[in-house]
Every structure is written in C-alpha cells, then in structure tokens.
Write a protein that holds these residues in place. Structure first.
Motif, PDB file in Angstrom:
ATOM      1  N   ALA A   2     -45.215 -15.523  10.478  1.00  0.00           N
ATOM      2  CA  ALA A   2     -44.154 -16.351   9.715  1.00  0.00           C
ATOM      3  C   ALA A   2     -43.690 -15.639   8.494  1.00  0.00           C
ATOM      4  CB  ALA A   2     -44.650 -17.827   9.569  1.00  0.00           C
ATOM      5  N   ALA A   3     -42.265 -15.638   8.290  1.00  0.00           N
ATOM      6  CA  ALA A   3     -41.837 -14.861   7.219  1.00  0.00           C
ATOM      7  C   ALA A   3     -41.983 -15.769   6.029  1.00  0.00           C
ATOM      8  CB  ALA A   3     -40.651 -14.295   7.240  1.00  0.00           C
ATOM      9  N   TYR A   4     -41.746 -17.110   6.322  1.00  0.00           N
ATOM     10  CA  TYR A   4     -41.598 -18.238   5.231  1.00  0.00           C
ATOM     11  C   TYR A   4     -41.881 -19.425   5.768  1.00  0.00           C
ATOM     12  CZ  TYR A   4     -39.751 -19.053   0.703  1.00  0.00           C
ATOM     13  OH  TYR A   4     -39.216 -19.266  -0.573  1.00  0.00           O
ATOM     14  N   TYR A   5     -42.172 -20.379   4.952  1.00  0.00           N
ATOM     15  CA  TYR A   5     -42.634 -21.614   5.360  1.00  0.00           C
ATOM     16  C   TYR A   5     -41.939 -22.841   4.674  1.00  0.00           C
ATOM     17  CZ  TYR A   5     -46.662 -25.056   6.366  1.00  0.00           C
ATOM     18  OH  TYR A   5     -47.378 -26.062   7.145  1.00  0.00           O
ATOM     19  N   LEU A   6     -41.191 -23.788   5.133  1.00  0.00           N
ATOM     20  CA  LEU A   6     -40.527 -24.511   4.878  1.00  0.00           C
ATOM     21  C   LEU A   6     -40.935 -26.100   5.113  1.00  0.00           C
ATOM     22  CD1 LEU A   6     -36.808 -23.434   5.346  1.00  0.00           C
ATOM     23  CD2 LEU A   6     -38.065 -23.491   3.370  1.00  0.00           C
ATOM     24  N   MET A   7     -41.261 -26.988   3.985  1.00  0.00           N
ATOM     25  CA  MET A   7     -41.674 -28.083   4.396  1.00  0.00           C
ATOM     26  C   MET A   7     -40.623 -29.112   4.244  1.00  0.00           C
ATOM     27  SD  MET A   7     -45.024 -28.326   4.236  1.00  0.00           S
ATOM     28  CE  MET A   7     -45.052 -30.000   3.962  1.00  0.00           C
ATOM     29  N   LYS A   8     -40.742 -30.203   5.310  1.00  0.00           N
ATOM     30  CA  LYS A   8     -39.795 -31.339   5.370  1.00  0.00           C
ATOM     31  C   LYS A   8     -40.104 -32.500   4.296  1.00  0.00           C
ATOM     32  CE  LYS A   8     -39.214 -30.872  10.353  1.00  0.00           C
ATOM     33  NZ  LYS A   8     -39.349 -31.549  11.729  1.00  0.00           N
ATOM     34  N   PRO A   9     -39.015 -33.130   3.659  1.00  0.00           N
ATOM     35  CA  PRO A   9     -37.466 -32.789   3.686  1.00  0.00           C
ATOM     36  C   PRO A   9     -37.281 -31.604   3.275  1.00  0.00           C
ATOM     37  CG  PRO A   9     -37.881 -34.337   2.187  1.00  0.00           C
ATOM     38  CD  PRO A   9     -39.395 -34.137   2.749  1.00  0.00           C
ATOM     39  N   ILE A  10     -36.132 -30.866   4.006  1.00  0.00           N
ATOM     40  CA  ILE A  10     -36.029 -29.374   3.369  1.00  0.00           C
ATOM     41  C   ILE A  10     -35.158 -29.197   2.046  1.00  0.00           C
ATOM     42  CG2 ILE A  10     -34.635 -27.341   4.170  1.00  0.00           C
ATOM     43  CD1 ILE A  10     -35.189 -27.868   6.842  1.00  0.00           C
ATOM     44  N   ASP A  11     -36.006 -28.508   1.323  1.00  0.00           N
ATOM     45  CA  ASP A  11     -35.385 -28.158  -0.211  1.00  0.00           C
ATOM     46  C   ASP A  11     -34.421 -27.137  -0.021  1.00  0.00           C
ATOM     47  OD1 ASP A  11     -35.184 -26.249  -2.715  1.00  0.00           O
ATOM     48  OD2 ASP A  11     -35.992 -28.320  -3.395  1.00  0.00           O
ATOM     49  N   ILE A  12     -33.323 -27.170  -0.580  1.00  0.00           N
ATOM     50  CA  ILE A  12     -31.943 -26.298  -0.072  1.00  0.00           C
ATOM     51  C   ILE A  12     -32.558 -25.054  -0.796  1.00  0.00           C
ATOM     52  CG2 ILE A  12     -29.588 -25.861  -0.805  1.00  0.00           C
ATOM     53  CD1 ILE A  12     -29.005 -28.857  -0.461  1.00  0.00           C
ATOM     54  N   ASP A  13     -32.759 -25.083  -2.053  1.00  0.00           N
ATOM     55  CA  ASP A  13     -33.186 -23.682  -2.842  1.00  0.00           C
ATOM     56  C   ASP A  13     -34.238 -23.080  -2.105  1.00  0.00           C
ATOM     57  OD1 ASP A  13     -31.496 -24.355  -4.968  1.00  0.00           O
ATOM     58  OD2 ASP A  13     -33.005 -25.351  -6.043  1.00  0.00           O
ATOM     59  N   GLU A  14     -35.111 -23.754  -1.732  1.00  0.00           N
ATOM     60  CA  GLU A  14     -36.085 -22.969  -0.703  1.00  0.00           C
ATOM     61  C   GLU A  14     -35.719 -22.373   0.525  1.00  0.00           C
ATOM     62  OE1 GLU A  14     -39.617 -22.051  -1.298  1.00  0.00           O
ATOM     63  OE2 GLU A  14     -39.029 -22.699  -3.344  1.00  0.00           O
ATOM     64  N   LEU A  15     -34.772 -23.158   1.064  1.00  0.00           N
ATOM     65  CA  LEU A  15     -33.957 -22.481   2.511  1.00  0.00           C
ATOM     66  C   LEU A  15     -33.250 -21.261   2.069  1.00  0.00           C
ATOM     67  CD1 LEU A  15     -32.994 -22.945   5.229  1.00  0.00           C
ATOM     68  CD2 LEU A  15     -31.191 -24.407   4.557  1.00  0.00           C
ATOM     69  N   VAL A  16     -32.445 -21.237   0.871  1.00  0.00           N
ATOM     70  CA  VAL A  16     -31.740 -20.058   0.596  1.00  0.00           C
ATOM     71  C   VAL A  16     -32.779 -19.063   0.181  1.00  0.00           C
ATOM     72  CG1 VAL A  16     -30.490 -19.084  -1.303  1.00  0.00           C
ATOM     73  CG2 VAL A  16     -29.849 -21.359  -0.326  1.00  0.00           C
ATOM     74  N   LYS A  17     -33.909 -19.287  -0.572  1.00  0.00           N
ATOM     75  CA  LYS A  17     -34.788 -18.150  -0.679  1.00  0.00           C
ATOM     76  C   LYS A  17     -35.492 -17.469   0.575  1.00  0.00           C
ATOM     77  CE  LYS A  17     -36.687 -19.937  -5.171  1.00  0.00           C
ATOM     78  NZ  LYS A  17     -37.710 -20.453  -5.914  1.00  0.00           N
ATOM     79  N   ALA A  18     -35.699 -18.699   1.595  1.00  0.00           N
ATOM     80  CA  ALA A  18     -36.273 -17.903   2.945  1.00  0.00           C
ATOM     81  C   ALA A  18     -35.198 -17.015   3.648  1.00  0.00           C
ATOM     82  CB  ALA A  18     -36.490 -19.304   3.648  1.00  0.00           C
ATOM     83  N   VAL A  19     -33.830 -17.496   3.782  1.00  0.00           N
ATOM     84  CA  VAL A  19     -32.747 -16.642   4.331  1.00  0.00           C
ATOM     85  C   VAL A  19     -32.874 -15.387   3.614  1.00  0.00           C
ATOM     86  CG1 VAL A  19     -30.569 -16.470   4.719  1.00  0.00           C
ATOM     87  CG2 VAL A  19     -31.742 -18.584   5.153  1.00  0.00           C
ATOM     88  N   GLU A  20     -32.632 -15.373   2.104  1.00  0.00           N
ATOM     89  CA  GLU A  20     -32.495 -14.052   1.361  1.00  0.00           C
ATOM     90  C   GLU A  20     -33.918 -13.165   1.513  1.00  0.00           C
ATOM     91  OE1 GLU A  20     -32.221 -15.706  -2.676  1.00  0.00           O
ATOM     92  OE2 GLU A  20     -30.062 -15.775  -2.621  1.00  0.00           O
ATOM     93  N   TYR A  21     -34.718 -13.893   1.587  1.00  0.00           N
ATOM     94  CA  TYR A  21     -36.282 -12.960   1.859  1.00  0.00           C
ATOM     95  C   TYR A  21     -36.119 -12.231   3.320  1.00  0.00           C
ATOM     96  CZ  TYR A  21     -41.151 -12.059   2.594  1.00  0.00           C
ATOM     97  OH  TYR A  21     -42.236 -11.269   2.971  1.00  0.00           O
TER      98      TYR A  21
END
Length: 243
Positions: free
Chosen positions: A96-115
């Motif tokens: 897994a490249a990244y790991y997001l917890m629910k409820p999704i934090d928008i900043d973390e989502l953006v970081k995941a995509v940028e990564y």
C-alpha cells in the motif's frame, strides 16, 4: 501527471463522499470506475488497468488483501481506506502506498494523491532504463563477526544483504556469507556508504543497481542479473536516489 483511479468500497455513501472529494480537491485524479465487492473490483481493475486503487479493507465475503492476491501482476498503487487502524502494518506489507482513516481527512487525501503522483512520475521516467551508478564511492572495509573470530571484506564487493530472521546473508560476486546479526545492524554499519533499504528483507548497494521495473511494489535488477522486490513503503526513498 494525470492518474486514472478505481474506487473499491462496499458502502455507497462512502463511495460518494470519496468520489466527490477527488473531483473537488484532486484534479490530477480521473475516477474511471467504482466497485462494491471484491469480485467487481478485480474485474474492473483488470479491465481499466488504473494507476491507483482506493481500496476499503473490510468488505463482504473477504477483504482488501484477498483482492490484492488475485492481482499479483498489476502495477497500480494502492491507497487503503478503513476505519480500523490495526491494519496499518499489513497495508504496508501488502504494497500500500498510503493509508487513510475514515472519516477521510481532505488534507491526508491530497497528500496521498501527491505521493502517488510523485512515485508514478519517477517510475515512468526510470522504468526499463539502464541506470548509471555514479554514487559516492564505497571504498572501505567492514568487519564481519563470525563464530571463530571475524572476517574483513571490501564494501565495494557487496551486492546486497538479505534478512533471514536474526541472521543476515551478505551476497558478494561469487559467494555469500551468513552472519548472526540482523539486517538492521548492517543498515547502520553501512550507513556511510551508498546502500539503501528497499524492502524489509533487502539492503542494496546503489552502485549495483542497473535497472528499475514498475510493478505493484516494483523491483530492481543488479549488475549480476539478480532481481529484488521493492516494497511500497521503501519505493519513494529508493527512487529519490535517481535523477
């Protein structure tokens, strides 16, 4: 770089939220399909061949790891999305490249995509190319403890080190040495030389890498023809060494 993405999530409301977040906050992502089950997810991933898969961990009739096992040769990056943080280690071990917890934090989502964008951009630039060493010279010696004393070897002669529980296998041109020390020990002992940890099991001499291959985790090919797996958690660090 534009990424194509698939969303695999059994809850319709969660799919809608993540889809809306991606559309609003992640312009580099084009969502090309959604699935509510593992079976649907496997089918649409095979059909669309996406760059990125957002994958819920817990689903009916299985989980995310079951899906990944059915797609061993696909080269997409995976972002796990779950409400259960105890899956973090398994996520990394399953590329897994990244790991997001629910409820999704928008900043973390953006970081995941940028990564993932950064990884994919570098992968595409390096994939299949013959890589030039040119790293800091590895002139020097290292002392290898053994049962009957010790052995001194040239650092430049080491291709890679492989973990074997509490032992480490050191691979040289025509032989290997087994030492009763952990891979972490050699990672620290060789820290002043051009070595990089590419996997929980491998520490590699950068000057021995001649090719990088894309994949779910990726792999490197060494000057002796040996191919070693790269874990998702180590991929970014490895790629950063090459221009």
């Amino acid at each position: 770089m534009k990424l194509t993405a698939i969303l695999v999530e059994d809850e319709a409301n969660s799919r809608e939220i993540l889809s809306n977040y991606l559309a609003k906050y992640c312009p580099d992502v084009a969502l090309v399909g959604e699935a509510a089950t593992i079976k649907e997810g496997v089918a649409i991933i095979k059909e669309k061949q996406p760059d990125l898969v957002f994958l819920d961990v817990e689903m009916p009739f299985g989980n995310a790891f079951d899906l990944l096992e059915q797609l061993p040769d696909c080269s997409f990056e995976t972002v796990f999305v779950t409400a259960y943080n105890h899956y973090a280690l398994d996520a990394l071990n399953n590329h897994a490249a990244y790991y997001l917890m629910k409820p999704i934090d928008i900043d973390e989502l953006v970081k995941a995509v940028e990564y993932v964008v950064a990884i994919k951009t570098k992968e595409n630039a390096l994939d299949g190319q013959v890589l030039q060493g040119g790293f800091a010279k590895s002139e020097g010696k290292i002392t290898i403890p053994q049962q009957d004393g010790f052995q001194v070897i040239e650092v430049s002669d080491i291709y890679f080190c492989k973990a074997d529980d509490n032992y480490t296998e050191i691979y040289l041109e025509e032989r290997k040495i087994v030492v009763s020390k952990t891979l972490k020990y050699f990672e620290e002992a060789l820290s002043e030389f051009p070595f990089v940890r590419i996997h929980k099991s491998f520490l590699v001499h950068l000057n021995q890498i001649v090719k990088y291959k894309k994949g779910k985790g990726g792999s490197v090919v060494l000057t002796n023809g040996k191919e070693l797996s790269v874990s998702a958690s180590k991929k970014s660090e490895l790629l950063a060494h090459f221009k």
